[in-house]
Design a protein around this motif. Structure first.
Motif, PDB file in Angstrom:
ATOM      1  N   HIS A 224       0.828  -1.206   0.000  1.00  0.00           N
ATOM      2  CA  HIS A 224       0.000   0.000   0.000  1.00  0.00           C
ATOM      3  C   HIS A 224       0.865   1.261   0.000  1.00  0.00           C
ATOM      4  O   HIS A 224       0.614   2.191  -0.772  1.00  0.00           O
ATOM      5  CB  HIS A 224      -0.933  -0.029   1.214  1.00  0.00           C
ATOM      6  CG  HIS A 224      -1.848   1.141   1.290  1.00  0.00           C
ATOM      7  ND1 HIS A 224      -2.875   1.358   0.393  1.00  0.00           N
ATOM      8  CD2 HIS A 224      -1.883   2.178   2.165  1.00  0.00           C
ATOM      9  CE1 HIS A 224      -3.496   2.472   0.704  1.00  0.00           C
ATOM     10  NE2 HIS A 224      -2.921   2.990   1.780  1.00  0.00           N
ATOM     11  N   GLU A 225       1.869   1.280   0.849  1.00  0.00           N
ATOM     12  CA  GLU A 225       2.728   2.471   0.969  1.00  0.00           C
ATOM     13  C   GLU A 225       3.642   2.661  -0.243  1.00  0.00           C
ATOM     14  O   GLU A 225       3.778   3.765  -0.761  1.00  0.00           O
ATOM     15  CB  GLU A 225       3.585   2.375   2.243  1.00  0.00           C
ATOM     16  CG  GLU A 225       2.811   2.562   3.516  1.00  0.00           C
ATOM     17  CD  GLU A 225       2.301   3.985   3.699  1.00  0.00           C
ATOM     18  OE1 GLU A 225       2.919   4.938   3.188  1.00  0.00           O
ATOM     19  OE2 GLU A 225       1.260   4.137   4.371  1.00  0.00           O
ATOM     20  N   VAL A 226       4.285   1.591  -0.676  1.00  0.00           N
ATOM     21  CA  VAL A 226       5.322   1.696  -1.706  1.00  0.00           C
ATOM     22  C   VAL A 226       4.746   1.733  -3.121  1.00  0.00           C
ATOM     23  O   VAL A 226       5.220   2.480  -3.971  1.00  0.00           O
ATOM     24  CB  VAL A 226       6.327   0.526  -1.546  1.00  0.00           C
ATOM     25  CG1 VAL A 226       7.305   0.467  -2.690  1.00  0.00           C
ATOM     26  CG2 VAL A 226       7.065   0.647  -0.224  1.00  0.00           C
ATOM     27  N   VAL A 227       3.683   0.959  -3.352  1.00  0.00           N
ATOM     28  CA  VAL A 227       3.108   0.868  -4.695  1.00  0.00           C
ATOM     29  C   VAL A 227       1.935   1.827  -4.866  1.00  0.00           C
ATOM     30  O   VAL A 227       1.916   2.632  -5.796  1.00  0.00           O
ATOM     31  CB  VAL A 227       2.659  -0.585  -4.995  1.00  0.00           C
ATOM     32  CG1 VAL A 227       1.962  -0.672  -6.340  1.00  0.00           C
ATOM     33  CG2 VAL A 227       3.845  -1.532  -4.931  1.00  0.00           C
ATOM     34  N   ASP A 228       0.954   1.745  -3.960  1.00  0.00           N
ATOM     35  CA  ASP A 228      -0.289   2.491  -4.151  1.00  0.00           C
ATOM     36  C   ASP A 228      -0.164   3.981  -3.815  1.00  0.00           C
ATOM     37  O   ASP A 228      -0.580   4.825  -4.603  1.00  0.00           O
ATOM     38  CB  ASP A 228      -1.412   1.888  -3.298  1.00  0.00           C
ATOM     39  CG  ASP A 228      -1.687   0.432  -3.660  1.00  0.00           C
ATOM     40  OD1 ASP A 228      -1.370   0.031  -4.795  1.00  0.00           O
ATOM     41  OD2 ASP A 228      -2.199  -0.300  -2.791  1.00  0.00           O
ATOM     42  N   ILE A 229       0.388   4.299  -2.664  1.00  0.00           N
ATOM     43  CA  ILE A 229       0.438   5.703  -2.235  1.00  0.00           C
ATOM     44  C   ILE A 229       1.590   6.462  -2.884  1.00  0.00           C
ATOM     45  O   ILE A 229       1.393   7.482  -3.537  1.00  0.00           O
ATOM     46  CB  ILE A 229       0.517   5.809  -0.697  1.00  0.00           C
ATOM     47  CG1 ILE A 229      -0.780   5.314  -0.074  1.00  0.00           C
ATOM     48  CG2 ILE A 229       0.807   7.246  -0.261  1.00  0.00           C
ATOM     49  CD1 ILE A 229      -0.798   5.325   1.439  1.00  0.00           C
ATOM     50  N   ASN A 230       2.824   5.968  -2.680  1.00  0.00           N
ATOM     51  CA  ASN A 230       3.994   6.715  -3.162  1.00  0.00           C
ATOM     52  C   ASN A 230       4.382   6.400  -4.603  1.00  0.00           C
ATOM     53  O   ASN A 230       5.139   7.146  -5.205  1.00  0.00           O
ATOM     54  CB  ASN A 230       5.183   6.464  -2.230  1.00  0.00           C
ATOM     55  CG  ASN A 230       4.966   7.106  -0.889  1.00  0.00           C
ATOM     56  OD1 ASN A 230       4.929   8.320  -0.774  1.00  0.00           O
ATOM     57  ND2 ASN A 230       4.780   6.287   0.152  1.00  0.00           N
ATOM     58  N   LYS A 231       3.882   5.289  -5.134  1.00  0.00           N
ATOM     59  CA  LYS A 231       4.134   4.901  -6.530  1.00  0.00           C
ATOM     60  C   LYS A 231       5.624   4.879  -6.860  1.00  0.00           C
ATOM     61  O   LYS A 231       6.041   5.282  -7.951  1.00  0.00           O
ATOM     62  CB  LYS A 231       3.358   5.805  -7.486  1.00  0.00           C
ATOM     63  CG  LYS A 231       1.867   5.739  -7.260  1.00  0.00           C
ATOM     64  CD  LYS A 231       1.094   6.528  -8.270  1.00  0.00           C
ATOM     65  CE  LYS A 231      -0.380   6.576  -8.036  1.00  0.00           C
ATOM     66  NZ  LYS A 231      -1.051   5.534  -7.376  1.00  0.00           N
ATOM     67  N   TRP A 232       6.423   4.403  -5.898  1.00  0.00           N
ATOM     68  CA  TRP A 232       7.861   4.309  -6.122  1.00  0.00           C
ATOM     69  C   TRP A 232       8.216   3.159  -7.046  1.00  0.00           C
ATOM     70  O   TRP A 232       9.173   3.244  -7.800  1.00  0.00           O
ATOM     71  CB  TRP A 232       8.601   4.145  -4.791  1.00  0.00           C
ATOM     72  CG  TRP A 232       8.662   5.399  -3.969  1.00  0.00           C
ATOM     73  CD1 TRP A 232       8.712   6.678  -4.430  1.00  0.00           C
ATOM     74  CD2 TRP A 232       8.705   5.489  -2.548  1.00  0.00           C
ATOM     75  NE1 TRP A 232       8.779   7.561  -3.378  1.00  0.00           N
ATOM     76  CE2 TRP A 232       8.778   6.855  -2.211  1.00  0.00           C
ATOM     77  CE3 TRP A 232       8.698   4.564  -1.528  1.00  0.00           C
ATOM     78  CZ2 TRP A 232       8.847   7.308  -0.906  1.00  0.00           C
ATOM     79  CZ3 TRP A 232       8.757   5.002  -0.228  1.00  0.00           C
ATOM     80  CH2 TRP A 232       8.831   6.361   0.078  1.00  0.00           C
ATOM     81  N   ILE A 233       7.441   2.084  -6.962  1.00  0.00           N
ATOM     82  CA  ILE A 233       7.649   0.937  -7.841  1.00  0.00           C
ATOM     83  C   ILE A 233       6.283   0.416  -8.276  1.00  0.00           C
ATOM     84  O   ILE A 233       5.269   0.714  -7.668  1.00  0.00           O
ATOM     85  CB  ILE A 233       8.461  -0.190  -7.152  1.00  0.00           C
ATOM     86  CG1 ILE A 233       7.780  -0.673  -5.873  1.00  0.00           C
ATOM     87  CG2 ILE A 233       9.890   0.245  -6.872  1.00  0.00           C
ATOM     88  CD1 ILE A 233       8.474  -1.850  -5.204  1.00  0.00           C
ATOM     89  N   SER A 234       6.279  -0.388  -9.342  1.00  0.00           N
ATOM     90  CA  SER A 234       5.025  -0.956  -9.842  1.00  0.00           C
ATOM     91  C   SER A 234       4.646  -2.197  -9.032  1.00  0.00           C
ATOM     92  O   SER A 234       5.466  -2.759  -8.307  1.00  0.00           O
ATOM     93  CB  SER A 234       5.176  -1.337 -11.317  1.00  0.00           C
ATOM     94  OG  SER A 234       6.056  -2.447 -11.441  1.00  0.00           O
TER      95      SER A 234
END
Length: 176
Positions: free
Chosen positions: A30-40
């Motif tokens: 949720h944090e890395v993909v959905d919110i911050n969109k740092w990686i797919s």
């Protein structure tokens, strides 16, 4: 993206991921993909796969690999440190106070509630991993079903299942 934001995101993941291990997957995704969109999502699933077969706790491996994908070596260092820091702080506090209060009913009920919460988080992680993107073709379904049956019904150990899956993948995808 600043290193400070990376620190706070992974600190929050470490702070609120009760149960560690697979329980960390939904919050980290949720944090890395959905919110911050740092990686797919696809990159995240690759990191999960690598973290599962890399020696050590999956939560730390996951933070290390994700941090590296986000900001190379410094990102890896920050993510790893910040995801374990809440555990260090909380465990220090618990060790100091738990001996004094472990027999209190409220403490016993709290730990009982946390146990069921961890079961729910692990189940959520399992459901989140069961997506079409993780299955390439019918051969991947065969490997999945074999591992599931071997683990659940025959109680085959995870190391044996990992090695067997790797060999099955090699055979099914490169030889046949």
């Amino acid at each position: 993206m600043t290193y400070l934001k990376l620190f706070f995101v992974f600190f929050k993941v470490g702070l609120f991921s009760f149960g560690g291990g697979y329980a960390i997957l939904p919050l980290m995704r949720h944090e890395v993909v959905d919110i911050n969109k740092w990686i797919s999502f696809h990159e995240f699933m690759e990191i999960v796969a690598i973290s599962q077969i890399t020696p050590g706790p999956i939560s730390i491996n996951l933070a290390t690999h994700a941090g590296y994908r986000i900001a190379q070596t410094m990102g890896s260092t920050i993510a790893t440190f910040s995801v374990i820091l809440p555990s260090i702080i909380i465990m220090t506090i618990i060790v100091v106070f738990l001996k004094k209060f472990s027999d209190l009913p409220v403490v016993k009920r709290t730990f009982a509630a946390l146990r069921i919460t961890v079961v729910g988080l692990i189940l959520a992680a399992a459901v989140a991993l069961f997506v079409k993107d993780n299955f390439i073709d019918y051969r991947s379904y065969i490997i999945f079903a074999s591992v599931l049956i071997g683990g659940l019904f025959f109680k085959i150990g995870s190391i044996t299942l990992i090695i067997s899956s790797g060999l099955a993948g090699l055979l099914l995808y490169y030889i046949f």
